[in-house]
Design an enzyme around this catalytic site. Structure first.
Site, PDB file in Angstrom:
ATOM      1  N   GLU A 197      27.485 -26.000  75.745  1.00 58.88           N
ATOM      2  CA  GLU A 197      27.699 -26.974  74.674  1.00 58.88           C
ATOM      3  C   GLU A 197      26.419 -27.411  73.978  1.00 58.88           C
ATOM      4  O   GLU A 197      26.408 -27.650  72.757  1.00 58.88           O
ATOM      5  CB  GLU A 197      28.427 -28.211  75.229  1.00 58.88           C
ATOM      6  CG  GLU A 197      29.895 -27.984  75.564  1.00 58.88           C
ATOM      7  CD  GLU A 197      30.120 -27.541  77.000  1.00 58.88           C
ATOM      8  OE1 GLU A 197      31.256 -27.653  77.485  1.00 58.88           O
ATOM      9  OE2 GLU A 197      29.152 -27.060  77.634  1.00 58.88           O
ATOM     10  N   ALA A 249      36.912 -25.652  74.781  1.00 62.76           N
ATOM     11  CA  ALA A 249      37.655 -26.438  73.804  1.00 62.76           C
ATOM     12  C   ALA A 249      37.789 -25.673  72.494  1.00 62.76           C
ATOM     13  O   ALA A 249      36.905 -24.890  72.113  1.00 62.76           O
ATOM     14  CB  ALA A 249      36.962 -27.773  73.569  1.00 62.76           C
TER      15      ALA A 249
END
Length: 265
Positions: free
Chosen positions: A136, A68
């Protein structure tokens, strides 16, 4: 010369194969909302354009997709963050539920959302230098495009938890050993191998391929009896339909079958 920025997703139809390329090489092909929207359109529109297989890859030589775009996520409140993540989930689910196979050609780093793209694809081909991971947690985040759901279904809960909570990266050899890709890693650009496989898929009955993907999707997580019932119904339609009739007739006549484009006959 045009002052318009280059498209963030490139699309090229090579006969029955559509090649879709994330085109943000300077950003390591990171996913923003525009990329996700364009990806979804390219995948969903493919069957109507006559595509029987899709190859998905990233521009350049360094990254398939580095995840992302954190610049877009910075400072979002809960509602806006939810909207962005839901949009990404919808795109990856469209890839997973595509009525034609999506083959990911993993030509470099595939991290975070990039690895989740790979997991949502029908199957993948890795370059021997490719690495994947879900890092993440190191940023105080967590996978949000399906990693917590798809990865443990492939490698088991313990291995998936280890990958996510440690941020460990998986090289191409281990990805093959774990069954994350069914194809041995290839030297150089994996797109050539992915294109070869896509063209092979394109010779098969399109209705049959669609039915197989439907059975896989509907059977995932279902009780075995429910999955078998789905398979029986779909197989009966395939056996009794015009595409099945053509395939059987071709086999008996010792000739190649002539399947209609899009599976209409």
């Amino acid at each position: 010369m045009s002052d318009l920025p280059p498209p963030v997703v490139l699309m090229e139809d090579q006969g029955p194969v559509r090649v879709v390329t994330i085109n943000r090489p300077k950003a390591y092909n990171a996913l923003n909302r525009n990329v996700l929207r364009e990806l979804r359109s390219a995948i969903v529109d493919a069957p109507g354009a006559g595509a029987r297989a899709i190859v998905l890859t990233g521009a350049g030589t360094k990254a398939f997709c580095a995840g992302a775009d954190l610049k877009e996520l910075a400072g979002l409140g809960p509602d806006d963050a939810y909207a962005v993540l839901a949009d990404g989930q919808a795109t990856l689910r469209a890839i997973e539920r595509s009525t034609v196979p999506v083959i990911a050609a993993v030509n470099g780093l595939a991290l975070g959302g990039g690895f989740e793209l790979v997991l949502a694809s029908t199957f993948s081909v890795f370059a021997d230098h490719a690495t994947v991971g879900l890092p993440e947690a190191g940023l105080g985040l967590m996978p949000g495009y399906g990693g917590t759901q798809r990865l443990p279904r492939l490698i088991g809960r313990a291995a998936a938890a280890h990958v996510m909570v440690t941020g460990a990266r998986i090289d191409a050899a281990r990805a093959f050993a774990w069954g994350l890709t069914p194809v041995e890693p290839v030297a150089g650009d994996p797109c050539a191998v992915a294109l070869h496989l896509a063209r092979e898929v394109a010779t098969k009955g399109p209705q049959a391929v669609r039915a197989i993907l439907t059975a896989l999707d509907m059977g995932a997580g279902a009780a075995i009896d429910a999955g078998l019932a789905v398979e029986t119904g779909l197989a009966a339609v395939a056996t009794s339909g015009p595409e099945g009739a053509e395939g059987i007739a071709a086999f008996l006549a010792k000739r190649a079958p002539a399947f209609a484009a899009g599976g209409d006959g």
